[in-house]
Design a protein around this motif. Sequence first.
Motif, short mmCIF file in Angstrom:
data_model
loop_
_atom_site.label_atom_id
_atom_site.label_comp_id
_atom_site.label_asym_id
_atom_site.label_seq_id
_atom_site.Cartn_x
_atom_site.Cartn_y
_atom_site.Cartn_z
N ALA A 233 36.30 11.60 34.07
CA ALA A 233 35.20 11.29 33.15
C ALA A 233 35.53 10.07 32.30
O ALA A 233 34.68 9.21 32.07
CB ALA A 233 34.90 12.50 32.26
N ASP B 61 18.36 3.41 26.24
CA ASP B 61 18.51 4.85 26.33
C ASP B 61 17.14 5.48 26.23
O ASP B 61 16.24 4.94 25.60
CB ASP B 61 19.40 5.35 25.19
N ASN C 176 32.22 16.70 31.40
CA ASN C 176 30.99 16.48 32.19
C ASN C 176 30.58 15.01 32.21
O ASN C 176 29.57 14.67 32.80
CB ASN C 176 29.85 17.35 31.66
N GLY C 177 31.35 14.15 31.55
CA GLY C 177 31.08 12.71 31.55
C GLY C 177 30.34 12.20 30.34
O GLY C 177 30.20 10.99 30.16
N ALA C 178 29.85 13.10 29.48
CA ALA C 178 29.13 12.67 28.28
C ALA C 178 30.08 11.96 27.32
O ALA C 178 31.23 12.36 27.14
CB ALA C 178 28.49 13.86 27.58
N ASP D 101 24.85 9.94 28.10
CA ASP D 101 25.29 10.03 29.49
C ASP D 101 25.38 8.61 30.04
O ASP D 101 24.37 7.92 30.15
CB ASP D 101 24.28 10.85 30.28
N GLN E 82 25.51 7.51 32.88
CA GLN E 82 24.71 7.27 34.08
C GLN E 82 23.24 7.03 33.73
O GLN E 82 22.50 6.51 34.56
CB GLN E 82 24.83 8.45 35.03
N HIS E 83 22.82 7.39 32.52
CA HIS E 83 21.42 7.24 32.13
C HIS E 83 21.24 6.36 30.90
O HIS E 83 20.10 6.08 30.52
CB HIS E 83 20.79 8.60 31.87
#
Length: 75
Positions: A11, A28, A47-49, A63, A65-66
């Motif tokens: 992560a 975002d 979880n990558g957050a 996140d 990725q987003h």
Amino acid sequence: MDAIGARLLAARIAAGVRIGSRIELVSDSDTELRAGDRGVVREIEANGAVVVEWERGFDRAIDPQHSAFRALPAA
């Protein structure tokens, strides 16, 4: 290294920033965050957050990725 340690390491690598780094949000979908918001990375969850303490006075996870962000040069 156990499975949890491996997930945390993955992560952190995926996030592309270190804990303590200053970042600037580029875009975002969260309604409370705006492009140009700046803050300090406080934690990277398994979880990558990426948990950020924003200059506007609150902590919020994003996140990678987003949400687009960029690391700022060290002061």
